[in-house]
Write an enzyme that holds these catalytic residues in place. Structure first.
Site, PDB file in Angstrom:
ATOM      1  N   LYS A 159      54.764   7.924  57.098  1.00  0.00           N
ATOM      2  CA  LYS A 159      55.121   9.032  57.970  1.00  0.00           C
ATOM      3  C   LYS A 159      54.812  10.400  57.388  1.00  0.00           C
ATOM      4  O   LYS A 159      55.167  10.700  56.258  1.00  0.00           O
ATOM      5  CB  LYS A 159      56.621   8.977  58.253  1.00  0.00           C
ATOM      6  CG  LYS A 159      57.026   7.821  59.131  1.00  0.00           C
ATOM      7  CD  LYS A 159      58.488   7.986  59.466  1.00  0.00           C
ATOM      8  CE  LYS A 159      58.962   6.898  60.411  1.00  0.00           C
ATOM      9  NZ  LYS A 159      60.424   6.848  60.429  1.00  0.00           N
ATOM     10  N   ARG A 180      62.284  -1.147  37.120  1.00  0.00           N
ATOM     11  CA  ARG A 180      63.386  -0.214  36.855  1.00  0.00           C
ATOM     12  C   ARG A 180      64.314  -0.718  35.748  1.00  0.00           C
ATOM     13  O   ARG A 180      64.882   0.080  35.001  1.00  0.00           O
ATOM     14  CB  ARG A 180      64.184   0.031  38.132  1.00  0.00           C
ATOM     15  CG  ARG A 180      63.470   1.012  39.040  1.00  0.00           C
ATOM     16  CD  ARG A 180      64.262   1.310  40.278  1.00  0.00           C
ATOM     17  NE  ARG A 180      63.754   2.512  40.934  1.00  0.00           N
ATOM     18  CZ  ARG A 180      63.988   2.818  42.195  1.00  0.00           C
ATOM     19  NH1 ARG A 180      64.718   2.022  42.948  1.00  0.00           N
ATOM     20  NH2 ARG A 180      63.493   3.920  42.711  1.00  0.00           N
ATOM     21  N   GLY A 206      58.116   4.509  45.688  1.00  0.00           N
ATOM     22  CA  GLY A 206      58.450   3.098  45.490  1.00  0.00           C
ATOM     23  C   GLY A 206      57.323   2.167  45.908  1.00  0.00           C
ATOM     24  O   GLY A 206      56.919   1.272  45.155  1.00  0.00           O
ATOM     25  N   GLY A 250      62.026   9.158  46.043  1.00  0.00           N
ATOM     26  CA  GLY A 250      62.700  10.285  46.688  1.00  0.00           C
ATOM     27  C   GLY A 250      63.006  11.410  45.709  1.00  0.00           C
ATOM     28  O   GLY A 250      62.832  12.583  46.012  1.00  0.00           O
TER      29      GLY A 250
END
Ligand code: ADP
Ligand code: MG
Length: 407
Positions: A206, A37, A364, A388
């Site tokens: 998930k 990043r 990520g 996200g």
């Protein structure tokens, strides 16, 4: 959206330019374990400094609770940013030990044209993340007083309605930095200007994290491949036993509805044929050999946990990617952090590289997996810096930090 090149044309020399970057890197103590990043933020900062701007860089790091907390200090990031900018900017990268206090004001006042300062973690101030518009606005006012212009370049934070992302651009003339422009350009190729066949590979832990994306991509993608921990909820929804594998029972009705909708729309759902299973979740801190076995995905023994996609699944997934024109991949295929369960993720990464498709890696952990497994980042079409943020964009949501740059 105004770009940084528009700003440069209007002239930035001598102007104080606030660059909201996303320098939220993983740290182990004060060692940066992945500087992706920071490297991604360099082009915009360099361009502005080269044009004579006084560049004020700001970011969050981790989740401090609205007060200074040394473990979330950006000091190690300032050092790394200084190393990366050493050959392209005039002076050293200064570091302010606060965001809008004495240190920041003095550091900004001391900037000469072409200099760069990094402010301390924005989230050390409660106004940054406050749900209260007034509190956020008050912090944004303080930030605005430091600068003349605003450049939004923190793609990983654009889904947050935070002071530095959403409220500050409303207070200063603003533009999108090169990283945001690139990321948005890539996302458009995954939503509006899609080359077909379009294959989406989803994995990770998930199902519930990715339901919104599946929902939205059902009307965009031609194929959806499911691996990782979320595959077991799909297998269970199809009536198979999944042993002790990760299972989100409460998501089964949603998954059944997606499978039905996919059938009606002619979208192909691809699930694992076989899985690599073990009798317990591996110790990731001390990754000793686990003696895994390969079992059919529709007959996982009750005492085993599926931890990766098996060899037949890897071949199947690769074949579904080989003739795609666009591939979006989010979420590892297995518990790649342990070498016994990394082969599925490795195979999908390799399949992306081998495919002629425009390939995008988002998320990520997926981006980290690609680097940890030793792949060349440049072999992919694009590796997103925002997990996200890219997922929310693909869900069709309006991202506050992008909307703020538009008007
Ligand atoms: P990303 O950050 O790329 O969006 P996620 O955060 O959704 O990815 O998921 C990453 C995590 O999923 C990894 O830590 C990995 O160990 C875990 N995972 C993958 N497969 C399984 C599995 N079969 N069982 C449990 N966890 C899994
Ligand atoms: Mg993750």
């Amino acid at each position: 959206m105004k770009t940084i090149d528009d700003l440069l044309q209007e002239g930035v020399s001598g102007k104080r330019v606030f660059v909201r970057a996303d320098l939220n890197v993983p740290l182990s103590g004060d060692t940066i374990t992945d500087d992706g990043r920071i490297r991604a933020a360099v082009p915009t900062i360099t361009k502005l400094a080269a044009a004579g701007a006084k560049v004020i860089v700001a970011s969050h790091l981790g989740r401090p609770k609205g007060a200074p907390d040394p473990q979330f200090s950006l000091a190690p990031v300032a050092k790394r940013l200084g190393e990366l900018l050493a050959s392209s900017v005039r002076g050293e990268v200064a570091f302010a030990t606060d965001t809008v206090g004495e240190s920041a004001r003095a550091a900004v006042a001391a900037l000469a044209d072409g200099d760069v300062v990094l402010l301390e973690n924005l989230r050390f101030n409660p106004g940054e993340t406050s749900k209260d518009d007034g509190e956020r606005g008050a912090f944004a006012d303080q930030l605005a007083s430091l600068a003349d212009l605003y450049v939004g370049d923190g793609f990983g934070a654009v889904h947050r309605k935070h002071a530095s992302v959403y409220d500050l651009p409303a207070r200063l003339p603003h533009a999108a930095g090169d990283l945001i422009a690139t990321e948005v350009g890539v996302l458009k190729k995954l939503t509006e200007e899609v080359a077909r066949p379009y294959a989406v590979v989803l994995g990770g832990a998930k199902v519930s994290d990715k339901l919104g994306v599946i929902d939205h991509l059902l009307s965009k993608a031609d194929r959806i491949l499911i691996g990782g921990g979320m595959a077991y909820t799909f297998l269970k929804a199809q009536g198979h036993e999944v042993g002790s594998s990760l299972l989100q029972e409460d998501q089964i009705p949603a998954v059944i509805e997606y499978l039905e909708r996919a059938k009606a729309k002619g979208v192909e759902f691809v699930l694992p044929l076989d899985v690599v299973a073990a009798d317990g979740f591996p110790d990731l801190k001390n990754p000793v050999a686990t003696h895994p076995t390969v079992v059919p995905a529709d007959a996982i023994p009750a005492d085993l946990i599926g931890l990766d996609i098996g060899p037949e699944s890897r071949k199947l997934f690769a074949s579904k990617l080989a003739d795609a024109a666009t591939v979006f991949w989010n979420g590892p295929m297995g518990v790649f952090e342990h070498p016994d369960f990394a082969e599925g993720t490795r195979a999908v990464a390799q399949a992306l590289i081998d495919s002629p498709a425009f390939t995008v890696v988002g998320g990520g952990d997926s981006a980290a997996a690609v680097r940890i497994l030793g792949f060349d980042e440049n072999a992919f079409g694009h590796i997103s810096t925002g997990g996200g943020a890219s997922l929310e964009y693909l869900e069709g949501k309006t991202l506050p930090g992008l909307a703020a740059l538009e008007d």
